[in-house]
Design a protein around this motif. Structure first.
Motif, PDB file in Angstrom:
ATOM      1  N   ASP A   1     -94.966  46.107 -44.613  1.00 19.35           N
ATOM      2  CA  ASP A   1     -93.892  45.172 -44.982  1.00 19.35           C
ATOM      3  C   ASP A   1     -94.014  44.879 -46.470  1.00 19.35           C
ATOM      4  O   ASP A   1     -94.860  44.088 -46.890  1.00 19.35           O
ATOM      5  CB  ASP A   1     -93.999  43.875 -44.179  1.00 19.35           C
ATOM      6  CG  ASP A   1     -92.883  42.885 -44.516  1.00 19.35           C
ATOM      7  OD1 ASP A   1     -92.019  43.215 -45.361  1.00 19.35           O
ATOM      8  OD2 ASP A   1     -92.882  41.786 -43.940  1.00 19.35           O
ATOM      9  N   MET A   2     -93.176  45.479 -47.282  1.00 13.20           N
ATOM     10  CA  MET A   2     -93.278  45.327 -48.727  1.00 13.20           C
ATOM     11  C   MET A   2     -92.864  43.938 -49.198  1.00 13.20           C
ATOM     12  O   MET A   2     -93.281  43.503 -50.279  1.00 13.20           O
ATOM     13  CB  MET A   2     -92.459  46.400 -49.431  1.00 13.20           C
ATOM     14  CG  MET A   2     -93.062  47.801 -49.296  1.00 13.20           C
ATOM     15  SD  MET A   2     -94.724  47.944 -49.994  1.00 13.20           S
ATOM     16  CE  MET A   2     -94.354  47.841 -51.755  1.00 13.20           C
ATOM     17  N   PHE A   3     -92.061  43.212 -48.430  1.00  9.52           N
ATOM     18  CA  PHE A   3     -91.771  41.831 -48.800  1.00  9.52           C
ATOM     19  C   PHE A   3     -93.061  41.017 -48.768  1.00  9.52           C
ATOM     20  O   PHE A   3     -93.308  40.177 -49.637  1.00  9.52           O
ATOM     21  CB  PHE A   3     -90.725  41.230 -47.852  1.00  9.52           C
ATOM     22  CG  PHE A   3     -89.304  41.408 -48.312  1.00  9.52           C
ATOM     23  CD1 PHE A   3     -88.960  42.428 -49.202  1.00  9.52           C
ATOM     24  CD2 PHE A   3     -88.292  40.578 -47.856  1.00  9.52           C
ATOM     25  CE1 PHE A   3     -87.653  42.607 -49.632  1.00  9.52           C
ATOM     26  CE2 PHE A   3     -86.978  40.739 -48.289  1.00  9.52           C
ATOM     27  CZ  PHE A   3     -86.658  41.757 -49.168  1.00  9.52           C
ATOM     28  N   GLY A   4     -93.884  41.259 -47.768  1.00  8.27           N
ATOM     29  CA  GLY A   4     -95.167  40.575 -47.688  1.00  8.27           C
ATOM     30  C   GLY A   4     -96.094  40.974 -48.821  1.00  8.27           C
ATOM     31  O   GLY A   4     -96.819  40.137 -49.370  1.00  8.27           O
ATOM     32  N   PHE A   5     -96.050  42.251 -49.204  1.00  4.75           N
ATOM     33  CA  PHE A   5     -96.887  42.723 -50.322  1.00  4.75           C
ATOM     34  C   PHE A   5     -96.545  41.990 -51.614  1.00  4.75           C
ATOM     35  O   PHE A   5     -97.424  41.455 -52.292  1.00  4.75           O
ATOM     36  CB  PHE A   5     -96.698  44.225 -50.497  1.00  4.75           C
ATOM     37  CG  PHE A   5     -97.267  44.772 -51.779  1.00  4.75           C
ATOM     38  CD1 PHE A   5     -98.626  44.939 -51.933  1.00  4.75           C
ATOM     39  CD2 PHE A   5     -96.431  45.106 -52.846  1.00  4.75           C
ATOM     40  CE1 PHE A   5     -99.161  45.435 -53.119  1.00  4.75           C
ATOM     41  CE2 PHE A   5     -96.957  45.603 -54.027  1.00  4.75           C
ATOM     42  CZ  PHE A   5     -98.325  45.765 -54.169  1.00  4.75           C
TER      43      PHE A   5
ATOM     44  N   LEU B   1     -77.098  42.190 -45.847  1.00  3.69           N
ATOM     45  CA  LEU B   1     -76.289  43.280 -45.320  1.00  3.69           C
ATOM     46  C   LEU B   1     -76.921  43.906 -44.082  1.00  3.69           C
ATOM     47  O   LEU B   1     -76.215  44.426 -43.213  1.00  3.69           O
ATOM     48  CB  LEU B   1     -76.084  44.342 -46.402  1.00  3.69           C
ATOM     49  CG  LEU B   1     -75.423  43.837 -47.703  1.00  3.69           C
ATOM     50  CD1 LEU B   1     -75.388  44.940 -48.743  1.00  3.69           C
ATOM     51  CD2 LEU B   1     -74.020  43.321 -47.423  1.00  3.69           C
ATOM     52  N   HIS B   2     -78.246  43.847 -44.030  1.00  2.72           N
ATOM     53  CA  HIS B   2     -78.964  44.362 -42.861  1.00  2.72           C
ATOM     54  C   HIS B   2     -80.326  43.690 -42.815  1.00  2.72           C
ATOM     55  O   HIS B   2     -80.992  43.541 -43.848  1.00  2.72           O
ATOM     56  CB  HIS B   2     -79.129  45.890 -42.950  1.00  2.72           C
ATOM     57  CG  HIS B   2     -79.720  46.486 -41.713  1.00  2.72           C
ATOM     58  ND1 HIS B   2     -78.978  46.791 -40.602  1.00  2.72           N
ATOM     59  CD2 HIS B   2     -81.005  46.830 -41.403  1.00  2.72           C
ATOM     60  CE1 HIS B   2     -79.751  47.299 -39.658  1.00  2.72           C
ATOM     61  NE2 HIS B   2     -80.996  47.338 -40.128  1.00  2.72           N
ATOM     62  N   ASP B   3     -80.733  43.293 -41.608  1.00  7.76           N
ATOM     63  CA  ASP B   3     -82.010  42.589 -41.480  1.00  7.76           C
ATOM     64  C   ASP B   3     -82.565  42.836 -40.089  1.00  7.76           C
ATOM     65  O   ASP B   3     -82.235  42.146 -39.135  1.00  7.76           O
ATOM     66  CB  ASP B   3     -81.805  41.088 -41.720  1.00  7.76           C
ATOM     67  CG  ASP B   3     -83.128  40.343 -41.886  1.00  7.76           C
ATOM     68  OD1 ASP B   3     -84.178  41.004 -41.990  1.00  7.76           O
ATOM     69  OD2 ASP B   3     -83.105  39.099 -41.917  1.00  7.76           O
ATOM     70  N   ASP B   4     -83.405  43.848 -39.983  1.00 10.29           N
ATOM     71  CA  ASP B   4     -83.986  44.228 -38.702  1.00 10.29           C
ATOM     72  C   ASP B   4     -85.453  44.566 -38.917  1.00 10.29           C
ATOM     73  O   ASP B   4     -85.810  45.704 -39.236  1.00 10.29           O
ATOM     74  CB  ASP B   4     -83.227  45.421 -38.110  1.00 10.29           C
ATOM     75  CG  ASP B   4     -83.787  45.881 -36.776  1.00 10.29           C
ATOM     76  OD1 ASP B   4     -84.586  45.130 -36.173  1.00 10.29           O
ATOM     77  OD2 ASP B   4     -83.430  46.992 -36.338  1.00 10.29           O
ATOM     78  N   GLY B   5     -86.315  43.566 -38.778  1.00 12.22           N
ATOM     79  CA  GLY B   5     -87.738  43.764 -39.030  1.00 12.22           C
ATOM     80  C   GLY B   5     -87.975  44.106 -40.484  1.00 12.22           C
ATOM     81  O   GLY B   5     -87.578  43.361 -41.380  1.00 12.22           O
ATOM     82  N   VAL B   6     -88.621  45.241 -40.736  1.00 15.68           N
ATOM     83  CA  VAL B   6     -88.856  45.652 -42.128  1.00 15.68           C
ATOM     84  C   VAL B   6     -87.720  46.524 -42.660  1.00 15.68           C
ATOM     85  O   VAL B   6     -87.788  47.006 -43.791  1.00 15.68           O
ATOM     86  CB  VAL B   6     -90.207  46.385 -42.289  1.00 15.68           C
ATOM     87  CG1 VAL B   6     -91.360  45.450 -41.963  1.00 15.68           C
ATOM     88  CG2 VAL B   6     -90.253  47.640 -41.435  1.00 15.68           C
ATOM     89  N   TYR B   7     -86.697  46.718 -41.838  1.00 19.06           N
ATOM     90  CA  TYR B   7     -85.500  47.429 -42.311  1.00 19.06           C
ATOM     91  C   TYR B   7     -84.519  46.374 -42.844  1.00 19.06           C
ATOM     92  O   TYR B   7     -83.883  45.646 -42.085  1.00 19.06           O
ATOM     93  CB  TYR B   7     -84.849  48.220 -41.172  1.00 19.06           C
ATOM     94  CG  TYR B   7     -85.693  49.359 -40.665  1.00 19.06           C
ATOM     95  CD1 TYR B   7     -85.613  50.627 -41.247  1.00 19.06           C
ATOM     96  CD2 TYR B   7     -86.569  49.172 -39.596  1.00 19.06           C
ATOM     97  CE1 TYR B   7     -86.384  51.677 -40.784  1.00 19.06           C
ATOM     98  CE2 TYR B   7     -87.342  50.226 -39.127  1.00 19.06           C
ATOM     99  CZ  TYR B   7     -87.249  51.469 -39.725  1.00 19.06           C
ATOM    100  OH  TYR B   7     -88.022  52.511 -39.261  1.00 19.06           O
ATOM    101  N   ARG B   8     -84.426  46.301 -44.161  1.00 22.83           N
ATOM    102  CA  ARG B   8     -83.606  45.264 -44.775  1.00 22.83           C
ATOM    103  C   ARG B   8     -82.728  45.855 -45.874  1.00 22.83           C
ATOM    104  O   ARG B   8     -83.106  46.824 -46.532  1.00 22.83           O
ATOM    105  CB  ARG B   8     -84.472  44.157 -45.412  1.00 22.83           C
ATOM    106  CG  ARG B   8     -85.551  43.560 -44.541  1.00 22.83           C
ATOM    107  CD  ARG B   8     -86.277  42.467 -45.315  1.00 22.83           C
ATOM    108  NE  ARG B   8     -87.409  41.908 -44.592  1.00 22.83           N
ATOM    109  CZ  ARG B   8     -88.655  42.337 -44.685  1.00 22.83           C
ATOM    110  NH1 ARG B   8     -88.931  43.374 -45.497  1.00 22.83           N
ATOM    111  NH2 ARG B   8     -89.623  41.760 -44.019  1.00 22.83           N
ATOM    112  N   HIS B   9     -81.573  45.224 -46.064  1.00 24.37           N
ATOM    113  CA  HIS B   9     -80.720  45.519 -47.211  1.00 24.37           C
ATOM    114  C   HIS B   9     -80.146  44.180 -47.657  1.00 24.37           C
ATOM    115  O   HIS B   9     -79.253  43.623 -47.017  1.00 24.37           O
ATOM    116  CB  HIS B   9     -79.605  46.492 -46.847  1.00 24.37           C
ATOM    117  CG  HIS B   9     -78.796  46.922 -48.029  1.00 24.37           C
ATOM    118  ND1 HIS B   9     -77.774  47.853 -47.943  1.00 24.37           N
ATOM    119  CD2 HIS B   9     -78.841  46.550 -49.351  1.00 24.37           C
ATOM    120  CE1 HIS B   9     -77.234  48.036 -49.137  1.00 24.37           C
ATOM    121  NE2 HIS B   9     -77.861  47.248 -50.003  1.00 24.37           N
ATOM    122  N   ILE B  10     -80.688  43.659 -48.765  1.00 23.47           N
ATOM    123  CA  ILE B  10     -80.321  42.331 -49.255  1.00 23.47           C
ATOM    124  C   ILE B  10     -79.696  42.481 -50.640  1.00 23.47           C
ATOM    125  O   ILE B  10     -80.263  43.151 -51.509  1.00 23.47           O
ATOM    126  CB  ILE B  10     -81.542  41.388 -49.361  1.00 23.47           C
ATOM    127  CG1 ILE B  10     -82.464  41.567 -48.157  1.00 23.47           C
ATOM    128  CG2 ILE B  10     -81.096  39.953 -49.525  1.00 23.47           C
ATOM    129  CD1 ILE B  10     -81.889  41.167 -46.841  1.00 23.47           C
TER     130      ILE B  10
END
Length: 207
Positions: A69-73, A23-32
């Protein structure tokens, strides 16, 4: 005894037809969003912004904070969940991650009783009956505060030998297990990030 499915088994079974929607994907600003098409049952969103990740939807809501970046964490655990370490990073402290488990309490009480029996010369039968009646009854086992109070109060003295049965330091006993809903959320985070990173890798390769 019937074995209950683990949270991982339930998660794997219930997400076989799930698809990812960005839904949104801009660097660490994401909504999946992850969901089975045509239904909102067991859908969830992963939302990230600098230093934070929130999981929300049909699962319990948890917000974590640690790395930029919590995805990386979360990806550092390579698709495995790390409930203890991840729980330390939860910011909404009112949520529940561990719950009282009566089966665990019962097992620990029985183990402590059997260990104590090794040092007693008197027959264990009378003490065991007392323990069953005053501590191990279904009503008391069903509530953590009741079982802890019963454990602190329980003792039995053998009439013939004057040997005393009792438990010590029961307040230190860990009678809790990871909450089922928290574990489901952990699996959803780990799996969702894997799907996102795999899709990103495929897109990069195709470019």
């Amino acid at each position: 005894m019937t074995r209950h499915a683990t949270p991982k088994e339930v998660f794997d079974r219930d997400t076989t037809e799930h698809e990812m929607t960005i839904l949104h994907d801009d660097g660490v600003y994401r909504h999946i969003r992850f969901a089975q098409p045509g239904t909102s049952i067991m859908h969830w969103d992963l939302i990230t912004w600098p230093g934070h990740l929130c999981i929300d939807g049909d699962l319990d809501s948890f917000t974590f904070s640690r790395e930029h970046d919590m995805f990386g964490f979360f990806a550092m655990d390579r698709g495995r969940i790390n409930p203890h370490y991840w729980a330390e990073k939860i910011t909404n402290r009112s949520v529940q991650t561990r719950v009282y488990e009566s089966d665990k309490a019962k097992s620990q009480i029985i183990e402590a009783f059997l260990e104590q029996r090794r040092w007693m010369s008197a027959p264990a039968g009378p003490a065991w009956r007392s323990l069953r009646e005053e501590v191990l009854d279904e009503f008391t086992l069903g509530d953590e505060s009741l079982i802890r109070d019963a454990l602190a109060r329980w003792s039995f003295t053998d009439v013939d030998s004057s040997e005393r049965w009792e438990f010590s330091d029961t307040w230190e006993w860990d009678l809790r297990e990871w909450d089922y809903h928290y574990l489901m959320a952990c699996h959803a985070i780990a799996w969702g990030i894997q799907q996102y990173r795999a899709a990103a890798a495929t897109k990069l390769t195709a470019a």
